[in-house]
Enzyme design. Sequence first.
Site, mmCIF file in Angstrom:
data_model
loop_
_atom_site.group_PDB
_atom_site.id
_atom_site.type_symbol
_atom_site.label_atom_id
_atom_site.label_comp_id
_atom_site.label_asym_id
_atom_site.label_seq_id
_atom_site.Cartn_x
_atom_site.Cartn_y
_atom_site.Cartn_z
ATOM 1 N N ASP A 130 51.763 47.566 64.448
ATOM 2 C CA ASP A 130 50.830 47.186 65.509
ATOM 3 C C ASP A 130 49.719 46.278 64.982
ATOM 4 O O ASP A 130 49.744 45.851 63.824
ATOM 5 C CB ASP A 130 50.270 48.454 66.163
ATOM 6 C CG ASP A 130 50.223 48.375 67.678
ATOM 7 O OD1 ASP A 130 49.965 47.274 68.212
ATOM 8 O OD2 ASP A 130 50.434 49.409 68.336
ATOM 9 N N ASP A 138 50.662 45.334 76.443
ATOM 10 C CA ASP A 138 51.417 46.528 76.810
ATOM 11 C C ASP A 138 51.829 46.521 78.275
ATOM 12 O O ASP A 138 51.065 46.093 79.154
ATOM 13 C CB ASP A 138 50.569 47.783 76.584
ATOM 14 C CG ASP A 138 50.350 48.097 75.120
ATOM 15 O OD1 ASP A 138 50.692 47.257 74.270
ATOM 16 O OD2 ASP A 138 49.827 49.186 74.836
#
Length: 648
Positions: free
Chosen positions: A154, A221
Site C-alpha cells: 500500500d 478504493d
Amino acid sequence: MESIVWLLLLSPALVAGSLHPRIDNGLAKTPQMGWNSYNYYSCSPNEAIVRSNAKALVDLGLADLGYRYVTTDCGWSVADRLPNGTLTWNETLFPSGFPAMGKYLHELGLLFGVYGDSGTKLCGSPPDQVGSLYHEEQDAKTFAEWGADSLKYDNCYSDAATNYPNVNYEPSTSPRPRYEIMSSALARVGRPILFQICEWGIDFPALWAPALGSSWRIGNDIIPEWRSIFRTLNQAVPNTDFAGPGQWADLDMLYVGNGVFSLPEEQTHFSLWAILKSPLTIGAALKDDDTSINQASLEVLKQKDVIGFNQDALGVSASLKRRWSDEGYEVWSGPLSGNRTVVAVINWRDESRDLTLDLPDVGLQYAQVARNIWGKTVVRDVRTSYTAGVAGHGTMLLELQGTIPSGLYPAKIFAKSTDQKTTFESIYAATTSANYELAITFSRPSTETVTITTSSGQTISISGKSGRIALTAGSNTITIQHKTPIESIQITPPTGTYYANTVFNVTGSAKHTTCGSGCSPVGSKIGDLSPNSNAYTSIPATTVGSKYLAIDYINNEVAFSSSWGWGSNSRNLTVSVNDGAPVRLEVPLSGRHSELFSPGKGWWDTATLGVLTSGWKKGENKVVFGNQGGEDGFQTYAADFVGVRILD
C-alpha cells in the site's frame, strides 16, 4: 475491411502497442484470484476470522474455481519492530503467528497473502502499525521466511516532503522508486512472491508498474456505494490495453456478498471486473462466528463462465465501445480465445427494460451462437442485433461464438433469393450517407451490370463488382437484380471528414490552447467549456438525416480525493445540430500519462467516443459543442474538445 469500430472508437494512442516491459517471474499468467479481509472487516482482522474464511473458500468450492490467495489486510501488525529490526504480528489478534498462518493455508491448498506498506506505517494506523519504508530488504526476507506467496503493498504515510501524512494524492515525488525498491528486494528472496502494487493509480502506474509487479491499482478504493462502479470503470478506460499475462489492471476488491448491492448490481460488478481482467479478490465474509455469505451472492462468485472470461488464456481486456449517457447504458467488449467475443451491455438506470446490442458496435455482423450468461438463454443465428431484457443496474453479458466481422454479409445468412433477385436484410448503417462502398462477391467470375435498390429509396446500376450506395442510419435492406449468383456483399462505411477544434469559434469562458506534443491529431484543443460557453462552426452535409460523430476529447479529472464522496471523474460534453436538442456524453478518463509529473499532466491525451446526432440537412449545418447540463450537477467544465469526424 477495416471495422467501423476501429474507425470510430479507438484513439491513435490506443491503437499503438502499449504492453510495456513486464516482470517475468512466471506468476499471474492469468489474473490472480482470492480473498482479502479489508472490505468486510476493515482494519480489524484476527486469526479466527482469516482461518474461518480460508476454510470456507475450500468448503464452498471457491478454491477449486481459482480463489486461492488469502490476504490479511491492515490491522495485523504492531507499532514497533522486534529488537533485531524484523516485523512481527499482533500476538493478541494472531496468537499462533504468521508462519503458522502460512502453514495452515498451504495445508488447505491455498496461498498465503501478506500486506505491507511503502510508507512508515500501514494504512489503518492509528493504532500504529509499522510500514516497510527503509526496511524493504529485511521485510521481503521476513515475508519469504513466513512462507508468503503474495504481497499487497500500500501507499499510506509515504510522502517525506509533507511529513508522512496518512494520504497524499499529490505527492512531491512519484511513488515509483519505493515500489522499485520492494520489487527488487522480493526478486532476491529465492521464493516467488506475487507483487500487488497498491498506490491508488497515482502517477499513472500502467506506464511503469508492469515492470515491477503483477498488478497495479488503477484508482482510489472502491466504496460501498453503487456510484463507485461507474467511477471505477471510468478510471479503467485508459488502462485496459495495458493488461496482459503477468500484468493486470486492478479495479480493487469485490463487494459481492457484503449486502451492499442488489443481485443485478452484483452481477454487473462481477461481470465488468472479470472481463476487464482485474484480479478477482473476494471482500465478503464467507464464514465466521457471526455471519456467512448468502447463496445468491455465492452463486455470482462461482459463475464459471464469468470466471472463465477472466481467466481466458488470450489475456486481453474488454474495452469501452459505446456510451449513451442520456439513455443510461453502455457497451464493453473484448476478444476471447477460440475466436469468441465477450460483450457487456450495462443498464445504468434503476429500472428493468429491453436493451439492444448492435453487433457492429463491437466489430461484428453475425454470431452463430449468443449465450446470455445471466439471462441463462442461448440464441442462434444472430444477425446484426440482439435484444434482451436487462434488470435495473444489471448487465446483459454475452458470449458470442462463430462470428463474422462487421460489414460482411454472406448471402446464405442475410439474403433471400428468387430467380435473379437477391434481397439482403439487416444491413447496418452507423450514419446516414450516400458514400457507403458496396462490394459484391459472385459465386463465379462476372463482369455483368447489376441494379441495386436500397431501402433509402435509391436505385442505381453498377458495372463490375463495386459501387457507392446510400444507406440510412439504422437497419436497411438492399435488393440486387443480377444474373450470376451472389455469394456475399461487403459494405464499407464512409471515412468522413475531420474538423479540428481550430475551425470552431468559441464563446464565454471557452478558449483554444496548444498542447506541445499532445492533443492528437492536431496539437491543440478547446478547454474551459462551462455551461455559459460553447464552440461552434458550420459544417456541410451531402444528405439529410442522422450523422455519426466520432468525437476526440480529453479528460483527466482523476478525482482521487473526492472519490470517497460524490466526486466524479467523468466530464460532461454536449453536441447539438441546427439548434436541436443536445446529445450528451459523460466521457471517461483519457489520460495515459502522469497527472502529476508529465508535461501535460494527462490533459494532452486524446480518446474517442461516438454519438449519433439528428437534425442534419443538406448544405450547411450549425454544430455546437458545449456543456449543457453542467449547471445541473455535472462537471463545471466539459471535457476538452480536440476535434470531430463527421461521417457523411
